[in-house]
Design a protein around this motif. Structure first.
Motif, PDB file in Angstrom:
ATOM      1  N   HIS A 160      50.471  15.632  76.713  1.00 43.51           N
ATOM      2  CA  HIS A 160      49.442  15.550  76.768  1.00 43.51           C
ATOM      3  C   HIS A 160      48.544  15.921  77.493  1.00 43.51           C
ATOM      4  O   HIS A 160      47.610  17.125  78.051  1.00 43.51           O
ATOM      5  CB  HIS A 160      49.128  14.168  77.006  1.00 43.51           C
ATOM      6  N   ASP A 205      43.690  14.499  69.421  1.00 46.26           N
ATOM      7  CA  ASP A 205      43.461  12.642  69.309  1.00 46.26           C
ATOM      8  C   ASP A 205      44.710  12.139  68.494  1.00 46.26           C
ATOM      9  O   ASP A 205      44.790  12.253  67.313  1.00 46.26           O
ATOM     10  CB  ASP A 205      42.365  12.959  68.573  1.00 46.26           C
ATOM     11  N   ARG A 264      42.145   3.378  69.230  1.00 41.39           N
ATOM     12  CA  ARG A 264      41.021   3.716  70.197  1.00 41.39           C
ATOM     13  C   ARG A 264      40.299   2.418  70.708  1.00 41.39           C
ATOM     14  O   ARG A 264      39.523   2.384  71.280  1.00 41.39           O
ATOM     15  CB  ARG A 264      39.919   3.618  68.614  1.00 41.39           C
TER      16      ARG A 264
END
Length: 237
Positions: A65, A165, A232
């Motif tokens: 990332h 994502d 999330r």
């Protein structure tokens, strides 16, 4: 549609590597911290292995990332091919489906399965897509994908988990599994109906195998969707 049920094997992408050939050779992936995996070859107690499993999964995801190097992304994408499914399995296959290592294991196995069965899966997509509703749009696949499209989608989903994502990648994986599950169920019904017309036993059509695989993929889709929700919420560890 002349889909060969033997193309899928008797296992699912949820299984810990069954249906995929293990190399039998222990190697250490260069992108993982050597201190985290040095004891794997000789065996390690379950608690320690669980700790290593979660640490390596989080470390690998975080490292990619924070890099824009396409070569690093490519190495991570092809981890199974270069390091062997046996090592990846030893690291992550025991992870629960609601854990980060468990989710990553399923993503890698989904990609492997899609690449190895790309032609059959492309045919099943065309059958399942009309009845799968919004899932096909979420997965991001054309109505009539080629085998090459399936392979590209497999790479896109896995790479998206590392450079995009993470939750969206899991939702795409879930949607993809849902469409293929629908295709398998449709094919099973077609074979059962054909057997009835011919007065044959449905057991000889391979329909049961399609149903079993469809149910397994449906379970995998549920795992991915749950993983996206937990991610999330900051609870996928």
């Amino acid at each position: 549609m002349s889909t060969n049920s033997s193309a899928y094997g008797s296992s699912s992408v949820r299984a810990a590597g069954s249906g995929f050939a293990a190399s039998g050779r222990f190697t250490r992936p260069a992108q993982l911290d050597p201190a985290l995996v040095e004891h794997l070859a000789g065996g390690v107690d379950p608690q320690r292995l669980s700790e290593i499993s979660h640490t390596t999964a989080a470390s690998l995801l975080d490292r990619v990332h924070h890099t824009q190097d396409p070569q690093v992304v490519e190495r991570v994408l092809t981890l199974v091919e270069h390091e062997g499914v046996d090592l990846v399995a030893e690291l992550w296959s025991e992870g629960d489906p609601d854990s980060l290592p468990g989710v990553l294991w399923r993503l890698y196995m989904l990609r492997t399965w899609m690449h190895r069965n790309r032609e059959s899966i492309s045919r099943l997509w065309r059958v399942g897509e009309p009845v799968a509703g919004v899932s096909s749009a979420i997965a991001g696949v054309d109505q009539a994908p080629t085998a090459e499209d399936i392979a590209r989608t497999a790479d896109s989903i896995l790479s998206g988990a590392f450079v995009g994502d993470f939750a969206v990648a899991l939702e795409r994986a879930s949607a993809f599994c849902s469409v293929i599950s629908a295709g398998l169920m449709a094919e099973a019904r077609r074979r059962q109906e054909r057997a009835a017309e011919l007065g044959e036993s449905a057991a000889n059509t391979g329909a049961a195998h399609f149903v079993k695989t469809a149910k397994s993929l449906h379970g995998t889709a549920t795992d991915f969707l749950k993983g996206a929700k937990l991610w999330r919420e900051g609870r996928l560890e």
